[in-house]
Design a protein around this motif. Structure first.
Motif, PDB file in Angstrom:
ATOM      1  N   VAL A  52       0.882  -1.164   0.000  1.00 15.09           N
ATOM      2  CA  VAL A  52       0.000   0.000   0.000  1.00 15.09           C
ATOM      3  C   VAL A  52       0.918   1.211   0.000  1.00 15.09           C
ATOM      4  N   GLY A  53       1.078   1.818  -1.167  1.00 14.63           N
ATOM      5  CA  GLY A  53       2.088   2.863  -1.296  1.00 14.63           C
ATOM      6  C   GLY A  53       3.459   2.259  -1.027  1.00 14.63           C
ATOM      7  N   PRO A  54       4.260   2.859  -0.150  1.00 15.89           N
ATOM      8  CA  PRO A  54       5.570   2.287   0.168  1.00 15.89           C
ATOM      9  C   PRO A  54       5.532   1.219   1.251  1.00 15.89           C
ATOM     10  N   HIS A  55       4.345   0.988   1.843  1.00 17.35           N
ATOM     11  CA  HIS A  55       4.243   0.080   2.981  1.00 17.35           C
ATOM     12  C   HIS A  55       4.106  -1.373   2.504  1.00 17.35           C
ATOM     13  N   LEU A  56       4.987  -2.236   3.015  1.00 18.31           N
ATOM     14  CA  LEU A  56       4.919  -3.666   2.730  1.00 18.31           C
ATOM     15  C   LEU A  56       3.981  -4.317   3.740  1.00 18.31           C
TER      16      LEU A  56
END
Length: 326
Positions: A52-56
């Protein structure tokens, strides 16, 4: 032959992206896991990542055997994946859409995977699932066994039992609480009292003969996996539980009210059945209330028992001692 080959490619989802010929995608999007397969010609894909965006959010290896896919594609390898989803997420920015990427070992090649059955709805379903309280739930429909619909649903570390929804075409969803004992869940790290079972007799008559399935959500977007179709028995076997229970406790008949009977003849069969069951139950409650009233009145008429005189435990010579021996 050319037309047959093109149909096969469309069925298998063959496409090109960034110069890579590949096929596959997400087969099952569930609150507890995402599973599917992916094959890329000339590119060894190693893992999938949910971002989610840069979030793993989660990651998994592409290493599961899928003989059905390999046979259809003439492929050798293990193109399947199963990505476990966490029960909770850290704070994330939901502005970018969630994505599931398949990556090569060095990360230089990336493919964005979508739902094979609903590719255009992938992003919206991802977002709806990740933001819901269903996240982390796992489950399965075992089937129609020993006269009941059986299965289970749970999540690791849950504080209270989960619930799922029984679905059928044209019927309102039926809630099933997952608080029954079910063997084998402890080995999976799940609470053993996470099973559900439902006698079809408890369902309204309109469910008879229908194919049923279960979903984690009331809307039916996220289905529980199941191996075989489940079709309910037709006829009086479905919807007879309430009436049988009432008639077993009291042999009551609906009052002979001509206007009511006329309405019953004009009602649909299902509504008439429910009305009659409710009327019988109301009469049964009235009978119990009358019996309780008679019992209470009879207790009021009975004279109160006379108080019992308490005898003294002192010896008989004790009063003479107090009177000075007189």
């Amino acid at each position: 032959m050319k037309k047959k080959g093109r149909r096969l490619k469309r069925y298998l989802g063959l496409r090109r992206e960034a110069g890579i010929a590949w096929s596959g995608g997400i087969e099952h999007l569930l609150p507890g896991q995402i599973s599917g397969w992916v094959v890329a010609k000339g590119v060894p894909l190693q893992e999938v990542r949910l971002l989610v965006g840069p979030h793993l959010i989660a990651r998994a290896e592409i290493n599961q055997a899928r003989p059905d896919v390999c046979e259809k594609l003439g492929w050798q390898g293990t193109p399947g994946f199963s990505l476990k989803l966490p029960a909770e997420l850290p704070p994330v920015d939901w502005q970018p859409a969630p994505r599931l990427l398949a990556l090569s070992a060095d990360g230089s090649q990336q493919l964005e995977l979508g739902l094979i059955s609903k590719p255009m709805q992938t992003a919206s379903l991802f977002k709806a699932l990740l933001q819901s309280d269903l996240l982390g739930l796992e489950g399965h429909v075992d089937g129609l066994l020993q006269g009941a619909i059986r299965g289970w649903a749970s999540r690791r570390g849950q504080g209270r039992p989960a619930h799922v929804w029984l679905q059928a075409a044209g019927q309102d969803p039926w809630r099933l609480n997952c608080n029954q004992w079910r063997d084998g869940l402890q080995a999976m790290g799940l609470p053993e009292r996470s099973g559900f079972h439902l006698d079809p007799k408890a369902l309204p008559p309109g469910w008879g003969g229908l194919e049923v399935w279960c979903s984690f959500d009331q809307e039916g977007q996220f289905r529980l996996p199941q191996q075989e179709r489940v079709v309910l028995p037709a006829g009086r076997a479905v919807g007879s539980g309430l009436v049988d229970a009432i008639q077993a406790n009291a042999s009551l008949t609906v009052r002979n009210n001509p206007p009511t009977q006329e309405w019953l003849t004009r009602m649909p069969e299902d509504l008439g059945h429910h009305w009659q069951a409710l009327e019988q139950f109301r009469l049964y409650l009235d009978m119990i209330e009358q019996e309780l009233e008679v019992r209470d009145n009879s207790q009021k008429l009975e004279p109160a028992p006379a108080p019992v005189k308490k005898s003294s435990n002192l010896p008989k010579w004790w009063p003479r001692l107090l009177r000075g021996g007189r």
